[in-house]
Design a protein around this motif. Structure first.
Motif, PDB file in Angstrom:
ATOM      1  N   GLU A  37     -14.786  -2.864  -0.589  1.00 26.96           N
ATOM      2  CA  GLU A  37     -15.622  -3.703  -1.417  1.00 26.96           C
ATOM      3  C   GLU A  37     -14.699  -4.206  -2.518  1.00 26.96           C
ATOM      4  O   GLU A  37     -13.954  -3.408  -3.088  1.00 26.96           O
ATOM      5  CB  GLU A  37     -16.697  -2.809  -2.030  1.00 26.96           C
ATOM      6  N   GLU A  61       0.827  -1.213   0.000  1.00 23.66           N
ATOM      7  CA  GLU A  61       0.000   0.000   0.000  1.00 23.66           C
ATOM      8  C   GLU A  61       0.853   1.252   0.000  1.00 23.66           C
ATOM      9  O   GLU A  61       0.552   2.225  -0.687  1.00 23.66           O
ATOM     10  CB  GLU A  61      -0.896   0.016   1.246  1.00 23.66           C
ATOM     11  N   GLU A 104      -9.983  -8.960 -13.747  1.00 22.24           N
ATOM     12  CA  GLU A 104      -9.538  -7.629 -13.363  1.00 22.24           C
ATOM     13  C   GLU A 104     -10.171  -7.308 -12.008  1.00 22.24           C
ATOM     14  O   GLU A 104     -11.392  -7.297 -11.890  1.00 22.24           O
ATOM     15  CB  GLU A 104     -10.025  -6.619 -14.409  1.00 22.24           C
ATOM     16  N   PRO A 105      -9.368  -7.075 -10.977  1.00 23.93           N
ATOM     17  CA  PRO A 105      -9.974  -6.790  -9.673  1.00 23.93           C
ATOM     18  C   PRO A 105     -10.421  -5.333  -9.580  1.00 23.93           C
ATOM     19  O   PRO A 105      -9.818  -4.447 -10.188  1.00 23.93           O
ATOM     20  CB  PRO A 105      -8.833  -7.058  -8.695  1.00 23.93           C
ATOM     21  N   TRP A 106     -11.484  -5.141  -8.836  1.00 23.37           N
ATOM     22  CA  TRP A 106     -12.056  -3.800  -8.640  1.00 23.37           C
ATOM     23  C   TRP A 106     -12.146  -3.586  -7.143  1.00 23.37           C
ATOM     24  O   TRP A 106     -12.742  -4.406  -6.432  1.00 23.37           O
ATOM     25  CB  TRP A 106     -13.433  -3.781  -9.296  1.00 23.37           C
ATOM     26  N   LEU A 107     -11.544  -2.514  -6.658  1.00 21.26           N
ATOM     27  CA  LEU A 107     -11.469  -2.289  -5.219  1.00 21.26           C
ATOM     28  C   LEU A 107     -11.949  -0.899  -4.882  1.00 21.26           C
ATOM     29  O   LEU A 107     -11.532   0.075  -5.502  1.00 21.26           O
ATOM     30  CB  LEU A 107     -10.013  -2.444  -4.747  1.00 21.26           C
ATOM     31  N   ARG A 108     -12.829  -0.802  -3.916  1.00 22.48           N
ATOM     32  CA  ARG A 108     -13.301   0.520  -3.500  1.00 22.48           C
ATOM     33  C   ARG A 108     -13.348   0.585  -1.984  1.00 22.48           C
ATOM     34  O   ARG A 108     -13.863  -0.326  -1.332  1.00 22.48           O
ATOM     35  CB  ARG A 108     -14.691   0.778  -4.084  1.00 22.48           C
ATOM     36  N   GLU A 109     -12.839   1.698  -1.431  1.00 24.58           N
ATOM     37  CA  GLU A 109     -12.876   1.866   0.019  1.00 24.58           C
ATOM     38  C   GLU A 109     -14.069   2.746   0.404  1.00 24.58           C
ATOM     39  O   GLU A 109     -14.515   3.577  -0.395  1.00 24.58           O
ATOM     40  CB  GLU A 109     -11.566   2.487   0.515  1.00 24.58           C
ATOM     41  N   TYR A 110     -14.574   2.526   1.614  1.00 22.05           N
ATOM     42  CA  TYR A 110     -15.723   3.289   2.098  1.00 22.05           C
ATOM     43  C   TYR A 110     -15.354   4.124   3.308  1.00 22.05           C
ATOM     44  O   TYR A 110     -14.528   3.738   4.123  1.00 22.05           O
ATOM     45  CB  TYR A 110     -16.857   2.338   2.510  1.00 22.05           C
ATOM     46  N   LEU A 120      -2.079  -8.104  -5.679  1.00 24.20           N
ATOM     47  CA  LEU A 120      -1.049  -8.923  -5.046  1.00 24.20           C
ATOM     48  C   LEU A 120      -1.679 -10.081  -4.284  1.00 24.20           C
ATOM     49  O   LEU A 120      -1.232 -11.231  -4.361  1.00 24.20           O
ATOM     50  CB  LEU A 120      -0.189  -8.072  -4.110  1.00 24.20           C
ATOM     51  N   SER A 121      -2.774  -9.806  -3.585  1.00 25.08           N
ATOM     52  CA  SER A 121      -3.421 -10.873  -2.800  1.00 25.08           C
ATOM     53  C   SER A 121      -3.996 -11.947  -3.725  1.00 25.08           C
ATOM     54  O   SER A 121      -3.930 -13.143  -3.425  1.00 25.08           O
ATOM     55  CB  SER A 121      -4.516 -10.297  -1.900  1.00 25.08           C
ATOM     56  N   LEU A 122      -4.521 -11.530  -4.882  1.00 25.78           N
ATOM     57  CA  LEU A 122      -5.046 -12.497  -5.852  1.00 25.78           C
ATOM     58  C   LEU A 122      -3.933 -13.366  -6.421  1.00 25.78           C
ATOM     59  O   LEU A 122      -4.101 -14.575  -6.600  1.00 25.78           O
ATOM     60  CB  LEU A 122      -5.737 -11.771  -7.005  1.00 25.78           C
ATOM     61  N   VAL A 156      -2.719  -3.674  -3.894  1.00 25.25           N
ATOM     62  CA  VAL A 156      -2.713  -4.689  -2.836  1.00 25.25           C
ATOM     63  C   VAL A 156      -3.707  -5.830  -3.108  1.00 25.25           C
ATOM     64  O   VAL A 156      -3.401  -7.002  -2.821  1.00 25.25           O
ATOM     65  CB  VAL A 156      -2.962  -4.042  -1.449  1.00 25.25           C
ATOM     66  N   ASP A 157      -4.843  -5.533  -3.710  1.00 21.39           N
ATOM     67  CA  ASP A 157      -5.804  -6.610  -3.977  1.00 21.39           C
ATOM     68  C   ASP A 157      -5.293  -7.499  -5.105  1.00 21.39           C
ATOM     69  O   ASP A 157      -5.548  -8.709  -5.127  1.00 21.39           O
ATOM     70  CB  ASP A 157      -7.190  -6.052  -4.310  1.00 21.39           C
ATOM     71  N   THR A 211     -13.081  -0.030   5.588  1.00 17.65           N
ATOM     72  CA  THR A 211     -14.109  -0.847   4.948  1.00 17.65           C
ATOM     73  C   THR A 211     -13.891  -0.832   3.448  1.00 17.65           C
ATOM     74  O   THR A 211     -13.669   0.217   2.855  1.00 17.65           O
ATOM     75  CB  THR A 211     -15.510  -0.299   5.273  1.00 17.65           C
ATOM     76  N   LEU A 265     -14.448  -6.715  -6.098  1.00 16.18           N
ATOM     77  CA  LEU A 265     -15.121  -7.531  -7.103  1.00 16.18           C
ATOM     78  C   LEU A 265     -14.126  -7.931  -8.171  1.00 16.18           C
ATOM     79  O   LEU A 265     -13.125  -7.253  -8.385  1.00 16.18           O
ATOM     80  CB  LEU A 265     -16.261  -6.736  -7.765  1.00 16.18           C
TER      81      LEU A 265
END
Lengths: 410, 311
Positions: free
Chosen positions: B237, A136, A370-376, A154-156, A151-152, B235, B239
């Motif tokens: 998400e 990160e 293709e990974p898709w990552l969104r933070e909240y 890499l984890s995949l 990072v996502d 938090t 996909l």
């Protein structure tokens, strides 16, 4: 020392404290320094939140953004600092001297306070180096160095590459050593991660140092050239070149670690606390004196083992190269039914690689993802996805090697 | 499934034996887990496959039916297992699973607590991450599902690293024997905030918690509860978007006349080249990729938090 904001602070107070400790920048006589802060367990958080949810009647119709709301000047603040005011006191003073503060909604007030705290009373959180935080940090500050590996992603790669203890994982790592380090972390000192290079030059593995691995884990990280792993003969000219290159790199790494070198990669997170990843030891001794024998050339014995059994899996991060050009030579080195995962920043090279593998029946279960990552942001009455988002984490081609002969076609 | 047992580790020399679990691969989206048994046969639309034909062949082999159809036999991995296991509950898929394992900072030797077990999809990957020196203690309040999960872990060979308990974590919390011992905790519960005080007691210093919830209201309540004793609350998400590829071949038609007023007709043929043996013609064909029409819109929100350091 470490630069926080625009001040330099000594890192001495950090040594001896457990990971997870919180520090605050204070204005001492000799200049800014870090002091340990024990966070409260925030029993009053609930009350504040209740107050926020019920009855917020204010709005911003009367607030004009003309930069005149704050009465204190920069010089006033410097004077306060000279008189030994703490960061918190400065923030309180700014709030008291702001003409518009009372008119703001409670959410806006909170945001204002956090912003001022970040500038005048920054907090720093000490974190243990781990694949996640290292990835990160680099992705935020210097993504090109790690091939824009998010990072996502890499984890995949680690999951699709079936990385587990006692595996022998073949990696092509053009991410500065981040991939190699992440694999080694999950191997836990057993098995091997074989860092192979396409062509003559070694790929740098500096980032592995930041993981602060034990000797056991370091030993599991080895290098080998493609010809080493495929050749039948005991020695080859290329492998001698590789050996001397490996030794030179090990020596220069040892020289680097014996001086007090701290990499300061800091992140700022949502709640105004900066995360600090340090290459630090648990012991109070300043000098890092252990030998990092990372990236030694694979022994003949190990090479023989890999030729007999094959690698358990393969992970490729080579965003500058065309994957098919070398995957066709590396895939036969994997055991039958071994999974592999190939990362690329661009879709097209993976599409042609996938097609070539399909046509030659070298692999099945092929998939491009293709990974898709969104933070909240999750706060009472203010929950929504974050405004900023990473647009692309790259693509991954995954599959399983078949037991059919690579050159046959049906 | 895990390479910790050297006799079971996949290699060039390792062949399919009686009692092995194989993944029968018909197509990318059609796979089944089968236990190899000398006298059994596997039936599908391609015909009947005798298990005795399979024994002695390496994993990854193509095998044929009595009618000449074929399938591939793959060695099981946690990823393949997630795609073939029987769904007793809604499961987690690879995108969430891989992110959770990275963010919980799991490595061999860690102790993980999980609730609920569900169908054991995540549990299998947790076992891989902590084996051989770590352990997963997983809890579900449904006795039958706990039993099915135990059976699955036996079948896939991870049972030495997983202990399934029947317990209502929301109501009773985690067992006291784990206090201060857990490196990480994973919660997939309808009301995770009820389990958070217990989680706080179980975690080691600087330990990490993850809560998976499909609904945003659950996330909000969980975060409220976490703020007391946890920090670095984030938090996410995640996909996975999948792509399909296709080969385009451009066959040029004849132009009319000298080319001044004529138009050149192109006949384009599209061929779907999944698994066929057609030769490539690199001169006038390209491989194109596009996202799949079907996509998953949402699985759940992942909330991570670290235990506050109060000493």
């Amino acid at each position: 020392t470490l630069k926080i904001g625009n001040k330099n602070c000594s890192l001495q107070p950090l040594i001896g404290c457990p990971f997870g400790s919180l520090f605050q920048v204070d204005n001492g006589k000799e200049g800014p320094n870090l002091s340990r802060v024990i966070p409260s367990t925030e029993d009053d958080v609930q009350e504040k939140e209740d107050a926020q949810i019920s009855g917020e009647f204010r709005d911003n119709r009367a607030i004009v953004d003309d930069n005149k709301a704050q009465c204190l000047s920069g010089e006033d603040i410097d004077e306060m600092r000279r008189q030994g005011a703490t960061g918190e006191e400065i923030v309180e003073a700014l709030i008291a001297n702001s003409a518009t503060f009372e008119k703001k909604t409670s959410f806006s007030q909170e945001k204002y306070k956090l912003k001022k705290q970040k500038k005048y009373a920054p907090k720093v959180l000490l974190r243990r180096p781990f694949a996640r935080s290292i990835c990160e940090a680099y992705f935020k500050k210097n993504p090109a160095r790690i091939g824009f590996l998010r990072v996502d992603m890499l984890s995949l790669l680690l999951s699709m590459g079936n990385v587990a203890a006692n595996s022998d994982v073949l990696v092509v790592d053009m991410a500065g050593g981040l991939l190699t380090g992440a694999v080694a972390e999950r191997l836990g000192g057993t098995g091997y991660v074989c860092n192979t290079c396409i062509g003559d030059s070694l790929y740098p593995m500096d980032i592995v140092r930041i993981f602060n691995f034990s000797n056991e884990i370091c030993k599991s990280i080895v290098r080998a050239s493609v010809s080493d792993v495929t050749s039948q003969s005991e020695t080859s000219e290329q492998s001698d070149q590789l050996e001397s290159a490996c030794n030179m790199e090990i020596q220069s790494n040892e020289q680097k670690s014996s001086s007090v070198s701290m990499e300061d990669i800091s992140l700022s997170s949502e709640n105004g606390v900066s995360d600090l990843i340090l290459e630090a030891n648990h012991s109070p001794v300043n000098k890092i004196s252990k030998s990092h024998k990372v990236g030694e050339k694979a022994s003949q014995e190990t090479l023989k083992l890999w030729k007999e059994n094959g690698f358990s899996s393969m992970i490729v991060v080579a965003p500058e190269l065309d994957p098919w050009s070398f995957v066709k030579d590396l895939l036969p080195l994997l055991s039958y039914s071994a999974p592999f995962a190939i990362y690329h920043q661009y879709l097209q090279p993976l599409a042609t690689c996938m097609h070539s593998l399909q046509v030659r029946k070298m692999a099945i279960g092929l998939q491009i993802s293709e990974p898709w990552l969104r933070e909240y942001q999750v706060l009472p009455s203010r929950t929504h996805p974050c405004m900023q988002m990473s647009g692309c984490g790259g693509y991954i081609l995954s599959g399983t090697r078949t037991a059919t002969n690579a050159s046959s076609q049906q | 499934m895990l390479p910790t047992d050297p006799t079971k580790k996949i290699s060039f020399t390792r062949c399919i034996k009686e009692g092995d679990l194989v993944i029968v691969y018909e197509r990318h989206d059609c796979m089944k887990a089968v236990k190899v048994c000398q006298n059994s046969a596997f039936q599908n639309r391609f015909g009947a496959f005798k298990h005795s034909d399979w024994i002695g062949k390496p994993f990854g082999s193509m095998v044929f039916s009595n009618k000449g159809g074929f399938v591939y036999l793959l060695a099981p991995t946690p990823e393949l297992w997630t795609l073939v296991l029987s769904h007793r509950t809604q499961i987690l898929y690879i995108a969430d699973i891989s992110f959770v394992i990275m963010y919980l900072e799991l490595v061999p030797g860690c102790l993980v607590l999980e609730s609920g077990t569900g169908s054991g999809s995540l549990t299998t990957s947790l076992a891989r991450a902590v084996a051989p020196t770590g352990h997963v203690y997983t809890f579900d309040f449904h006795e039958q599902r706990a039993a099915s999960a135990r059976e699955d872990f036996e079948r896939t060979g991870v049972s030495s690293f997983v202990t399934v308990g029947v317990r209502d974590i929301q109501g009773q919390g985690f067992p006291d024997e784990f206090s201060g011992l857990a490196d990480s905790i994973f919660l997939d519960l309808p009301q995770p905030w009820l389990a958070i005080p217990s989680a706080k007691k179980m975690l080691k210093q600087d330990g990490i918690l993850c809560s998976f919830s499909p609904c945003i209201e659950q996330v909000q309540r969980s975060c409220e509860s976490l703020r007391l004793n946890f920090t670095d609350i984030r938090t996410f998400e995640i996909l996975l978007r999948t792509y399909e590829i296709r080969q385009w071949r451009a066959d040029c038609g004849q132009g009319t006349g000298g080319g001044s007023a004529g138009s050149i007709r192109h006949k384009r043929k599209q061929h779907l080249i999944e698994g066929s043996g057609e030769k490539e013609n690199p001169n006038n064909s390209t491989v194109m990729a596009r996202p799949n029409g079907e996509a998953r819109g949402h699985t759940g929100y992942l909330t991570f938090a670290r235990l506050k350091c109060l000493s």
